[in-house]
Write a protein that holds these residues in place. Structure first.
Motif, PDB file in Angstrom:
ATOM      1  N   LEU A  35       0.821  -1.208   0.000  1.00  0.00           N
ATOM      2  CA  LEU A  35       0.000   0.000   0.000  1.00  0.00           C
ATOM      3  C   LEU A  35       0.856   1.261   0.000  1.00  0.00           C
ATOM      4  CD1 LEU A  35      -2.828  -1.066   2.486  1.00  0.00           C
ATOM      5  CD2 LEU A  35      -3.106  -0.570   0.044  1.00  0.00           C
ATOM      6  N   ALA A  36       1.992   1.213   0.676  1.00  0.00           N
ATOM      7  CA  ALA A  36       2.897   2.363   0.667  1.00  0.00           C
ATOM      8  C   ALA A  36       3.489   2.569  -0.713  1.00  0.00           C
ATOM      9  CB  ALA A  36       4.009   2.160   1.699  1.00  0.00           C
ATOM     10  N   LEU A  37       3.898   1.478  -1.370  1.00  0.00           N
ATOM     11  CA  LEU A  37       4.450   1.595  -2.722  1.00  0.00           C
ATOM     12  C   LEU A  37       3.399   2.115  -3.701  1.00  0.00           C
ATOM     13  CD1 LEU A  37       6.547  -1.690  -2.885  1.00  0.00           C
ATOM     14  CD2 LEU A  37       7.433   0.651  -2.837  1.00  0.00           C
ATOM     15  N   ALA A  38       2.136   1.836  -3.421  1.00  0.00           N
ATOM     16  CA  ALA A  38       1.050   2.327  -4.271  1.00  0.00           C
ATOM     17  C   ALA A  38       0.645   3.753  -3.921  1.00  0.00           C
ATOM     18  CB  ALA A  38      -0.162   1.394  -4.151  1.00  0.00           C
ATOM     19  N   GLY A  39       1.298   4.365  -2.935  1.00  0.00           N
ATOM     20  CA  GLY A  39       1.013   5.748  -2.576  1.00  0.00           C
ATOM     21  C   GLY A  39      -0.233   5.938  -1.746  1.00  0.00           C
ATOM     22  N   ARG A  40      -0.741   4.853  -1.125  1.00  0.00           N
ATOM     23  CA  ARG A  40      -1.976   4.962  -0.334  1.00  0.00           C
ATOM     24  C   ARG A  40      -1.717   5.247   1.132  1.00  0.00           C
ATOM     25  NH1 ARG A  40      -2.734   4.233  -5.486  1.00  0.00           N
ATOM     26  NH2 ARG A  40      -4.866   3.689  -6.104  1.00  0.00           N
ATOM     27  N   ILE A  41      -0.594   4.796   1.660  1.00  0.00           N
ATOM     28  CA  ILE A  41      -0.255   5.043   3.053  1.00  0.00           C
ATOM     29  C   ILE A  41       1.190   5.520   3.127  1.00  0.00           C
ATOM     30  CG2 ILE A  41      -1.888   3.302   3.891  1.00  0.00           C
ATOM     31  CD1 ILE A  41       0.481   1.459   4.420  1.00  0.00           C
ATOM     32  N   ARG A  86      -8.162   6.263  -2.228  1.00  0.00           N
ATOM     33  CA  ARG A  86      -8.661   5.691  -3.485  1.00  0.00           C
ATOM     34  C   ARG A  86      -8.249   4.235  -3.607  1.00  0.00           C
ATOM     35  NH1 ARG A  86      -6.236   5.625  -8.474  1.00  0.00           N
ATOM     36  NH2 ARG A  86      -4.677   7.154  -7.814  1.00  0.00           N
ATOM     37  N   PRO A  87      -9.193   3.337  -3.956  1.00  0.00           N
ATOM     38  CA  PRO A  87      -8.878   1.909  -4.056  1.00  0.00           C
ATOM     39  C   PRO A  87      -7.765   1.628  -5.058  1.00  0.00           C
ATOM     40  CG  PRO A  87     -11.253   2.243  -4.065  1.00  0.00           C
ATOM     41  CD  PRO A  87     -10.630   3.601  -4.199  1.00  0.00           C
ATOM     42  N   THR A  88      -7.035   0.550  -4.802  1.00  0.00           N
ATOM     43  CA  THR A  88      -5.946   0.147  -5.686  1.00  0.00           C
ATOM     44  C   THR A  88      -6.414  -0.757  -6.816  1.00  0.00           C
ATOM     45  OG1 THR A  88      -5.442  -1.869  -4.435  1.00  0.00           O
ATOM     46  CG2 THR A  88      -4.380   0.175  -3.709  1.00  0.00           C
ATOM     47  N   THR A 118      -8.051  -7.511  -1.800  1.00  0.00           N
ATOM     48  CA  THR A 118      -7.499  -7.791  -0.478  1.00  0.00           C
ATOM     49  C   THR A 118      -6.773  -6.579   0.081  1.00  0.00           C
ATOM     50  OG1 THR A 118      -7.216 -10.086  -1.184  1.00  0.00           O
ATOM     51  CG2 THR A 118      -6.141  -9.437   0.843  1.00  0.00           C
ATOM     52  N   LEU A 119      -5.992  -5.919  -0.759  1.00  0.00           N
ATOM     53  CA  LEU A 119      -5.321  -4.696  -0.322  1.00  0.00           C
ATOM     54  C   LEU A 119      -6.330  -3.594  -0.005  1.00  0.00           C
ATOM     55  CD1 LEU A 119      -2.303  -4.469  -2.809  1.00  0.00           C
ATOM     56  CD2 LEU A 119      -2.220  -5.086  -0.384  1.00  0.00           C
ATOM     57  N   ASP A 120      -7.379  -3.502  -0.818  1.00  0.00           N
ATOM     58  CA  ASP A 120      -8.362  -2.450  -0.598  1.00  0.00           C
ATOM     59  C   ASP A 120      -9.140  -2.669   0.694  1.00  0.00           C
ATOM     60  OD1 ASP A 120      -7.587  -1.113  -2.864  1.00  0.00           O
ATOM     61  OD2 ASP A 120      -9.134  -2.003  -4.139  1.00  0.00           O
ATOM     62  N   SER A 121      -9.356  -3.926   1.081  1.00  0.00           N
ATOM     63  CA  SER A 121      -9.997  -4.198   2.368  1.00  0.00           C
ATOM     64  C   SER A 121      -9.112  -3.712   3.509  1.00  0.00           C
ATOM     65  CB  SER A 121     -10.266  -5.700   2.515  1.00  0.00           C
ATOM     66  OG  SER A 121     -11.221  -6.140   1.576  1.00  0.00           O
ATOM     67  N   ALA A 122      -7.804  -3.969   3.390  1.00  0.00           N
ATOM     68  CA  ALA A 122      -6.874  -3.479   4.414  1.00  0.00           C
ATOM     69  C   ALA A 122      -6.847  -1.954   4.440  1.00  0.00           C
ATOM     70  CB  ALA A 122      -5.479  -4.036   4.146  1.00  0.00           C
ATOM     71  N   LEU A 123      -6.837  -1.330   3.264  1.00  0.00           N
ATOM     72  CA  LEU A 123      -6.821   0.133   3.178  1.00  0.00           C
ATOM     73  C   LEU A 123      -8.066   0.723   3.824  1.00  0.00           C
ATOM     74  CD1 LEU A 123      -5.529   2.736   2.081  1.00  0.00           C
ATOM     75  CD2 LEU A 123      -6.730   2.317  -0.085  1.00  0.00           C
ATOM     76  N   GLU A 124      -9.218   0.089   3.595  1.00  0.00           N
ATOM     77  CA  GLU A 124     -10.460   0.594   4.177  1.00  0.00           C
ATOM     78  C   GLU A 124     -10.441   0.468   5.697  1.00  0.00           C
ATOM     79  OE1 GLU A 124     -14.325   2.129   4.649  1.00  0.00           O
ATOM     80  OE2 GLU A 124     -12.751   2.370   3.150  1.00  0.00           O
ATOM     81  N   GLY A 176      -6.874  -9.935   8.734  1.00  0.00           N
ATOM     82  CA  GLY A 176      -7.332 -10.262   7.395  1.00  0.00           C
ATOM     83  C   GLY A 176      -8.315  -9.221   6.923  1.00  0.00           C
ATOM     84  N   ALA A 177      -8.887  -9.440   5.778  1.00  0.00           N
ATOM     85  CA  ALA A 177      -9.826  -8.490   5.211  1.00  0.00           C
ATOM     86  C   ALA A 177     -11.191  -8.682   5.822  1.00  0.00           C
ATOM     87  CB  ALA A 177      -9.887  -8.698   3.698  1.00  0.00           C
ATOM     88  N   PRO A 178     -12.064  -7.647   5.805  1.00  0.00           N
ATOM     89  CA  PRO A 178     -13.414  -7.784   6.317  1.00  0.00           C
ATOM     90  C   PRO A 178     -14.156  -8.859   5.547  1.00  0.00           C
ATOM     91  CG  PRO A 178     -12.892  -5.477   5.891  1.00  0.00           C
ATOM     92  CD  PRO A 178     -11.781  -6.290   5.333  1.00  0.00           C
ATOM     93  N   GLY A 179     -14.945  -9.632   6.265  1.00  0.00           N
ATOM     94  CA  GLY A 179     -15.750 -10.634   5.596  1.00  0.00           C
ATOM     95  C   GLY A 179     -15.023 -11.920   5.330  1.00  0.00           C
TER      96      GLY A 179
END
Length: 253
Positions: free
Chosen positions: A42-48, A61-63, A67-73, A235-238
């Motif tokens: 997520l850091a390499l993608a510029g989200r965190i 913004r979602p990647t 799975t990564l987007d669940s963690a980001l959320e 893990g991710a939600p759900g």
């Protein structure tokens, strides 16, 4: 982010898979490493971005990776920066199985059903795209052999491999001692990877409750990974819960 590039959690899991037995090395600490690998990706993608020893969301913004987007959320919902050790040591299960299932769906591994003690159903995962695993390993070998600072992705992967204890799996025996030492030293070449790797080791060593000095630890003395993890990752939600002490649909132990 596009799916043409493998993520660091995927690569870490492929590194840990034994090509002969289909088991995963260091399964408990690997779970922590996968949670940490998500942060690096997520850091390499510029989200965190790191904020001392904490992680802050800088772009929600979602990647495009579910799975990564669940963690980001989950990080976004916290509302304020969260300490990396608290995120990695959070009581959430199923992340390793989520990635094994994803790799199977992508055709990079295949599931092999079996039984333990002739009774308990088990599932092991073996790599089908062995060229991919060889390429990942070659990147680490090259960084170790040449001493040239690796790219951030390879440096972060090396840091996480050391943090979860894969050094003896990748470079076994006395002959692998110098390679394991150089693998450990690669932790210095990526600040985010170093922060996360130290957080993984802090969780294993049971020191997550004590705050660390910001920044300095990523470039300072390198900790050795503990033999066992003290907590399960998030893990991710759900996601469904899977018992990591059992073999059913967990891949290897």
């Amino acid at each position: 982010m596009g799916r043409s590039r493998r993520t660091i959690p995927e690569e870490l899991l492929l590194l840990a898979l034994d090509p002969t037995t289909g088991t995963t090395a260091q399964p408990q600490s690997l779970d922590l490493g996968l949670a940490g690998a998500q942060l690096v990706e997520l850091a390499l993608a510029g989200r965190i971005a790191p904020d001392g020893d904490r992680i802050a969301v800088v772009m929600a913004r979602p990647t495009g990776d579910p799975t990564l987007d669940s963690a980001l959320e989950l990080l976004r919902r916290r509302g304020s920066p969260v300490r990396a050790v608290h995120w990695i040591g959070g009581p959430r299960l199923g992340l390793r199985q989520t990635y094994l299932t994803h790799l199977e769906r992508c055709g990079m591994v295949h599931a092999v059903a079996g039984q333990m003690c002739g009774v308990l159903p088990t599932t092991r995962y073996q790599a089908t795209e062995t060229a991919i695993s060889r390429e990942i390993r070659a990147r680490l070998d090259n960084a170790i052999r040449t001493g040239v600072p690796p790219d951030p992705r390879t440096a972060a992967l090396a840091a996480l491999a050391h943090a979860v204890g894969l050094g003896k799996h990748l470079y076994p025996g006395n002959e692998g001692r110098s390679s394991r030492s150089r693998l450990r030293d690669l932790i210095r070449h990526d600040p985010m990877g170093g922060l996360v790797a130290h957080a993984v080791m802090d969780v294993q060593n049971g020191v997550a409750a004590q705050p660390r000095r910001p920044q300095a630890a990523t470039a300072g003395a390198v900790r050795q990974p503990a033999a066992r993890a003290s907590a399960e990752p998030a893990g991710a939600p759900g996601q469904s819960r899977h018992g990591h002490g059992r073999m059913a649909r967990v891949g290897a132990r």
